[in-house]
Scaffold this motif. Structure first.
Motif, mmCIF file in Angstrom:
data_model
loop_
_atom_site.group_PDB
_atom_site.id
_atom_site.type_symbol
_atom_site.label_atom_id
_atom_site.label_comp_id
_atom_site.label_asym_id
_atom_site.label_seq_id
_atom_site.Cartn_x
_atom_site.Cartn_y
_atom_site.Cartn_z
ATOM 1 N N GLN A 73 0.743 -1.173 -0.064
ATOM 2 C CA GLN A 73 -0.008 -0.002 0.247
ATOM 3 C C GLN A 73 0.746 1.109 0.177
ATOM 4 O O GLN A 73 0.739 2.304 -0.610
ATOM 5 C CB GLN A 73 -0.996 0.026 1.260
ATOM 6 N N ALA A 74 1.880 1.261 0.815
ATOM 7 C CA ALA A 74 2.681 2.543 1.036
ATOM 8 C C ALA A 74 3.478 2.626 -0.433
ATOM 9 O O ALA A 74 3.650 4.075 -0.502
ATOM 10 C CB ALA A 74 3.766 2.178 2.025
ATOM 11 N N ILE A 75 3.854 1.929 -1.121
ATOM 12 C CA ILE A 75 4.542 1.979 -2.364
ATOM 13 C C ILE A 75 3.626 2.629 -3.420
ATOM 14 O O ILE A 75 4.104 3.303 -4.273
ATOM 15 C CB ILE A 75 5.558 0.806 -2.789
ATOM 16 N N GLN A 76 2.458 2.061 -3.411
ATOM 17 C CA GLN A 76 1.290 2.528 -4.213
ATOM 18 C C GLN A 76 1.243 4.210 -4.159
ATOM 19 O O GLN A 76 1.064 4.878 -4.949
ATOM 20 C CB GLN A 76 0.057 1.750 -4.199
ATOM 21 N N VAL A 77 1.333 4.613 -2.816
ATOM 22 C CA VAL A 77 1.185 6.128 -2.519
ATOM 23 C C VAL A 77 2.322 6.535 -3.125
ATOM 24 O O VAL A 77 2.001 7.732 -3.835
ATOM 25 C CB VAL A 77 0.857 6.185 -1.028
ATOM 26 N N LEU A 78 3.332 6.198 -2.775
ATOM 27 C CA LEU A 78 4.672 6.960 -3.327
ATOM 28 C C LEU A 78 4.586 6.972 -4.990
ATOM 29 O O LEU A 78 4.855 8.007 -5.413
ATOM 30 C CB LEU A 78 5.828 6.199 -2.999
ATOM 31 N N ARG A 79 4.405 5.831 -5.637
ATOM 32 C CA ARG A 79 4.295 5.721 -6.982
ATOM 33 C C ARG A 79 3.258 6.768 -7.794
ATOM 34 O O ARG A 79 3.456 7.367 -8.828
ATOM 35 C CB ARG A 79 4.156 4.359 -7.586
ATOM 36 N N ARG A 80 1.963 6.626 -7.101
ATOM 37 C CA ARG A 80 0.919 7.577 -7.567
ATOM 38 C C ARG A 80 1.310 9.104 -7.296
ATOM 39 O O ARG A 80 1.068 9.835 -8.123
ATOM 40 C CB ARG A 80 -0.300 7.184 -6.833
ATOM 41 N N SER A 81 1.814 9.224 -6.059
ATOM 42 C CA SER A 81 2.018 10.660 -5.644
ATOM 43 C C SER A 81 3.437 11.257 -6.742
ATOM 44 O O SER A 81 3.071 12.456 -7.390
ATOM 45 C CB SER A 81 2.753 10.724 -4.476
ATOM 46 N N ILE A 82 4.191 10.483 -7.119
ATOM 47 C CA ILE A 82 5.233 10.922 -8.088
ATOM 48 C C ILE A 82 4.546 11.244 -9.376
ATOM 49 O O ILE A 82 4.760 11.995 -10.240
ATOM 50 C CB ILE A 82 6.397 9.961 -8.167
ATOM 51 N N THR A 83 3.865 9.843 -9.829
ATOM 52 C CA THR A 83 3.508 10.076 -11.320
ATOM 53 C C THR A 83 2.294 11.070 -11.785
ATOM 54 O O THR A 83 2.297 11.599 -12.621
ATOM 55 C CB THR A 83 3.012 8.455 -11.972
ATOM 56 N N GLU A 84 1.320 11.271 -10.664
ATOM 57 C CA GLU A 84 0.295 12.016 -10.772
ATOM 58 C C GLU A 84 0.285 13.571 -10.168
ATOM 59 O O GLU A 84 -0.500 14.498 -10.631
ATOM 60 C CB GLU A 84 -1.041 11.329 -9.967
ATOM 61 N N LEU A 85 0.973 13.663 -9.252
ATOM 62 C CA LEU A 85 1.194 15.030 -8.781
ATOM 63 C C LEU A 85 2.494 15.553 -8.791
ATOM 64 O O LEU A 85 2.393 16.978 -8.650
ATOM 65 C CB LEU A 85 1.056 14.808 -6.910
#
Length: 154
Positions: A12-24
């Protein structure tokens, strides 16, 4: 709720990091796939578990309704904030600010009078709004610019 990360939080935590980087963080990577892939290279569950187990790292997660929505990290020896990522759906709810306060408190309790970090272009205004100041010229990490910043812990 902000709590110490567990090994079982890795996926779950890695998905937060990856989405934050790619989307934000579009202002940083400008959609350049080479930059995005470089940035995501160490954003894996295995790396997350190594951060959780590292004796000098303090990794926190924020949960909302049982789902991880933010991930933060601090290095005790250097007094550096190493991670502060938010899920796109959790932006503008004060979670990043609460995570930052928890990390700063940890570093202050570890004896630091100042905290340092390297901001992305996307987060630079946020950090300035909570008392961080620039401490030098931007530094490069591959094709990605970082902004060294610091804050006194009072």
């Amino acid at each position: 709720m902000i709590r110490t990360a567990k090994l079982s939080d890795a996926e779950q935590a890695i998905q937060v990091l990856r989405r934050s980087i790619t989307e934000l963080c579009i202002f940083d990577h400008l959609g350049n796939d080479e930059i995005v892939q470089m940035w995501l290279e160490n954003k894996t569950p295995a790396h997350f578990r190594s951060w959780v187990c590292a004796p000098d790292q303090h990794i926190l997660v924020a949960e909302h309704d049982g789902t991880i929505c933010a991930v933060g990290g601090a290095a005790r020896k250097s007094g550096e904030i190493t991670l502060n990522y938010i899920a796109p759906s959790a932006r503008f709810q004060g979670i990043s600010k609460r995570m930052l306060v928890a990390l700063e408190r940890y570093l202050q309790d570890a004896g630091h009078e100042h905290v340092i970090l390297t901001s992305t272009a996307t987060a630079h205004r946020f950090y300035r709004s909570v008392g961080y100041v620039d401490t030098g010229a931007p530094v490069m990490w591959g094709l990605l610019s970082g902004y060294p910043m610091a804050k006194a812990l009072v």
